[in-house]
Design a protein around this motif. Sequence first.
Motif, mmCIF file in Angstrom:
data_model
loop_
_atom_site.group_PDB
_atom_site.id
_atom_site.type_symbol
_atom_site.label_atom_id
_atom_site.label_comp_id
_atom_site.label_asym_id
_atom_site.label_seq_id
_atom_site.Cartn_x
_atom_site.Cartn_y
_atom_site.Cartn_z
ATOM 1 N N ARG A 226 0.882 -1.340 0.056
ATOM 2 C CA ARG A 226 0.060 0.004 -0.105
ATOM 3 C C ARG A 226 0.939 1.211 0.104
ATOM 4 O O ARG A 226 0.762 2.231 -0.620
ATOM 5 N N GLU A 227 2.041 1.312 0.751
ATOM 6 C CA GLU A 227 2.918 2.472 0.850
ATOM 7 C C GLU A 227 3.756 2.581 -0.339
ATOM 8 O O GLU A 227 3.632 3.693 -0.856
ATOM 9 N N VAL A 228 4.049 1.292 -0.933
ATOM 10 C CA VAL A 228 4.669 1.600 -2.362
ATOM 11 C C VAL A 228 3.949 2.207 -3.438
ATOM 12 O O VAL A 228 4.394 3.141 -4.140
ATOM 13 N N LEU A 229 2.519 1.653 -3.515
ATOM 14 C CA LEU A 229 1.970 2.155 -4.522
ATOM 15 C C LEU A 229 1.046 3.527 -4.378
ATOM 16 O O LEU A 229 0.991 4.249 -5.293
ATOM 17 N N SER A 230 1.255 3.955 -3.013
ATOM 18 C CA SER A 230 0.695 5.205 -2.771
ATOM 19 C C SER A 230 1.879 6.458 -3.262
ATOM 20 O O SER A 230 1.284 7.611 -3.477
ATOM 21 N N ARG A 231 3.068 5.892 -3.483
ATOM 22 C CA ARG A 231 3.991 6.835 -4.102
ATOM 23 C C ARG A 231 4.223 6.738 -5.712
ATOM 24 O O ARG A 231 5.025 7.434 -6.289
ATOM 25 N N GLN A 232 3.274 5.830 -6.307
ATOM 26 C CA GLN A 232 3.235 5.742 -7.672
ATOM 27 C C GLN A 232 2.513 6.549 -8.653
ATOM 28 O O GLN A 232 1.282 6.650 -8.159
ATOM 29 N N PRO A 233 2.928 7.275 -9.598
ATOM 30 C CA PRO A 233 1.846 8.117 -10.073
ATOM 31 C C PRO A 233 0.992 7.183 -11.294
ATOM 32 O O PRO A 233 1.542 6.079 -11.732
ATOM 33 N N SER A 234 -0.124 7.476 -11.169
ATOM 34 C CA SER A 234 -1.222 6.387 -11.882
ATOM 35 C C SER A 234 -1.734 7.125 -13.214
ATOM 36 O O SER A 234 -2.840 7.071 -13.683
ATOM 37 N N LYS A 235 -0.709 7.543 -14.145
ATOM 38 C CA LYS A 235 -0.948 8.022 -15.206
ATOM 39 C C LYS A 235 -1.094 7.075 -16.323
ATOM 40 O O LYS A 235 -2.011 7.120 -17.289
ATOM 41 N N ALA A 236 -0.473 5.957 -16.468
ATOM 42 C CA ALA A 236 -0.284 5.060 -17.334
ATOM 43 C C ALA A 236 -1.725 4.036 -16.953
ATOM 44 O O ALA A 236 -2.116 4.064 -15.896
ATOM 45 N N LEU A 237 -2.018 3.151 -17.973
ATOM 46 C CA LEU A 237 -3.172 2.124 -17.931
ATOM 47 C C LEU A 237 -2.774 1.060 -16.655
ATOM 48 O O LEU A 237 -3.274 0.457 -15.861
ATOM 49 N N PHE A 238 -1.506 0.590 -17.256
ATOM 50 C CA PHE A 238 -0.764 -0.463 -16.404
ATOM 51 C C PHE A 238 0.105 0.077 -15.223
ATOM 52 O O PHE A 238 0.765 1.163 -15.245
ATOM 53 N N ILE A 239 -0.004 -0.685 -14.080
ATOM 54 C CA ILE A 239 0.804 -0.040 -12.899
ATOM 55 C C ILE A 239 2.286 -0.225 -13.242
ATOM 56 O O ILE A 239 2.973 0.611 -12.811
ATOM 57 N N VAL A 240 2.806 -1.341 -13.907
ATOM 58 C CA VAL A 240 4.007 -1.330 -14.118
ATOM 59 C C VAL A 240 4.370 -1.135 -15.623
ATOM 60 O O VAL A 240 4.013 -2.101 -16.433
ATOM 61 N N ALA A 241 4.467 -0.132 -15.851
ATOM 62 C CA ALA A 241 4.638 0.556 -17.233
ATOM 63 C C ALA A 241 5.995 1.015 -17.787
ATOM 64 O O ALA A 241 6.674 1.478 -17.159
ATOM 65 N N GLN A 242 5.971 0.870 -19.056
ATOM 66 C CA GLN A 242 7.446 1.434 -19.826
ATOM 67 C C GLN A 242 7.149 3.023 -19.654
ATOM 68 O O GLN A 242 6.043 3.376 -19.385
ATOM 69 N N ASP A 243 8.412 3.615 -20.073
ATOM 70 C CA ASP A 243 8.280 5.097 -19.858
ATOM 71 C C ASP A 243 7.151 5.771 -21.146
ATOM 72 O O ASP A 243 6.592 6.633 -20.731
ATOM 73 N N ASN A 244 6.907 4.822 -21.886
ATOM 74 C CA ASN A 244 5.797 5.218 -22.918
ATOM 75 C C ASN A 244 4.390 5.083 -22.621
ATOM 76 O O ASN A 244 3.402 5.225 -23.487
ATOM 77 N N GLY A 245 4.352 4.324 -21.427
ATOM 78 C CA GLY A 245 3.108 3.825 -20.737
ATOM 79 C C GLY A 245 2.550 2.455 -21.346
ATOM 80 O O GLY A 245 1.482 2.010 -20.684
ATOM 81 N N LEU A 246 3.259 1.799 -21.964
ATOM 82 C CA LEU A 246 2.804 0.562 -22.524
ATOM 83 C C LEU A 246 3.147 -0.651 -21.489
ATOM 84 O O LEU A 246 4.188 -0.118 -20.459
ATOM 85 N N ARG A 247 2.597 -1.607 -21.515
ATOM 86 C CA ARG A 247 2.619 -2.744 -20.466
ATOM 87 C C ARG A 247 4.351 -3.158 -20.595
ATOM 88 O O ARG A 247 4.697 -3.249 -21.834
ATOM 89 N N LEU A 248 4.858 -3.447 -19.839
ATOM 90 C CA LEU A 248 6.142 -3.860 -19.675
ATOM 91 C C LEU A 248 6.181 -5.339 -20.104
ATOM 92 O O LEU A 248 5.345 -6.208 -19.586
ATOM 93 N N SER A 249 6.922 -5.787 -20.816
ATOM 94 C CA SER A 249 6.904 -7.190 -21.317
ATOM 95 C C SER A 249 7.659 -8.200 -20.458
ATOM 96 O O SER A 249 8.623 -7.727 -19.671
ATOM 97 N N TYR A 250 7.513 -9.199 -20.455
ATOM 98 C CA TYR A 250 8.181 -10.468 -19.622
ATOM 99 C C TYR A 250 9.614 -10.406 -19.869
ATOM 100 O O TYR A 250 10.321 -10.384 -19.020
ATOM 101 N N ASN A 251 9.983 -9.974 -21.197
ATOM 102 C CA ASN A 251 11.564 -10.236 -21.317
ATOM 103 C C ASN A 251 12.308 -8.760 -20.729
ATOM 104 O O ASN A 251 13.282 -9.063 -20.253
ATOM 105 N N MET A 252 11.541 -7.835 -20.709
ATOM 106 C CA MET A 252 12.410 -6.422 -20.064
ATOM 107 C C MET A 252 12.359 -6.837 -18.644
ATOM 108 O O MET A 252 13.233 -6.532 -17.922
ATOM 109 N N ALA A 253 11.186 -7.216 -18.203
ATOM 110 C CA ALA A 253 11.116 -7.564 -16.635
ATOM 111 C C ALA A 253 12.094 -8.635 -16.193
ATOM 112 O O ALA A 253 12.852 -8.465 -15.279
ATOM 113 N N TRP A 254 12.518 -9.624 -17.128
ATOM 114 C CA TRP A 254 13.369 -10.664 -16.533
ATOM 115 C C TRP A 254 14.759 -10.038 -16.688
ATOM 116 O O TRP A 254 15.589 -10.410 -15.882
ATOM 117 N N LYS A 255 15.055 -9.234 -17.738
ATOM 118 C CA LYS A 255 16.507 -8.811 -17.872
ATOM 119 C C LYS A 255 16.695 -7.679 -16.635
ATOM 120 O O LYS A 255 17.858 -7.520 -16.075
#
Length: 332
Positions: A226-255
């Motif tokens: 709850r504390e971590v999410l409260s500090r996150q901007p909610s501008k993108a559709l996905f919570i974990v998003a790329q800089d362009n707002g798109l969903r982070l891919s599995y390969n990017m997350a793995w790297k």
Amino acid sequence: MKRSLPAYVYSRCNGRYLYFIRQGICVRIKSKPGTPDFAVEYAKLMKGRAIVPKQTIGKLIAHYMASPKWGKLSLNTRKSYERHLTYFSEVAGNIDPATLRRVHINQMRDALADKPTDANRKISTLSVLLEHGIDIGWLMSNPAKGAHKLEPTGRVRMPWPVEMIEAFREAADPRTLLLFELLIGTGQRINDVLSLKWSDLKDGAFDIIQHKTKHRLYIPLTDRLREVLSRQPSKALFIVAQDNGLRLSYNMAWKDFMRIRRKIGAEAYDIHGLRHTAASEIASIPGMTADHVRAITGHSDAAMVRLYAGPAMQKARALEAQHARKNGMKTK
């Protein structure tokens, strides 16, 4: 000892069935040895003109992949199943699935024993396929269901120890840390976490449907999450998003994860291990049961709960047991 059967013909199940096995062909011979029908059938098989049964594993695979069940599977599950089903299509596509027995399943499994995890997954996929065969009336039973699994070799997936969790938190960049906390806090698979949207978060809890199981889960936030999410901007559709707002891919997350894991020396602990971590944290609390673990992780199989949280559950019960013994001795 002299064989009583002609070349490439073998008996199975204490002589009840005969099979012609040669150069990738495995066909059951239904005629009795010594009869004219057997001679004709054998001659055709020797000339390479295999008598293909009306119902084959290859046809069953095609039927399953065209069924509504297939469409309801998650993309990753379909990819995994497709790889294993392609294998069975190539090595046993012309076999009548109704002729399979447990001994055949064991032989298939043991032929892949050098890669036990892959062998187990192939047999599990075959079991799903044969269940479909039962559903459409091609089979009466599933010989792969309950087949003994090979013991995995090499690295065993483990929960992350406390010192590695803290080291990761100190070394991670903000986006990777957010993903890390979501994985531990929700206990979900990586693809489910990457798919989390801000709209899934309502009144301090996530309301989601798991991609793999289709289970709907209500997951309240932990205080830390709850504390971590409260500090996150909610501008993108996905919570974990790329800089362009798109969903982070599995390969990017793995790297991203692997970079931090190498930095802190946590190569032995992977992304999926955080699901084990969440289950173990719940199970280690006195009074928590397998039902409490399932309520968060979404597991429906008690055996899987034991796999994910068994040691922590044993430890919690052992502490309770020894505490009870101590109090019991005082009252005597």
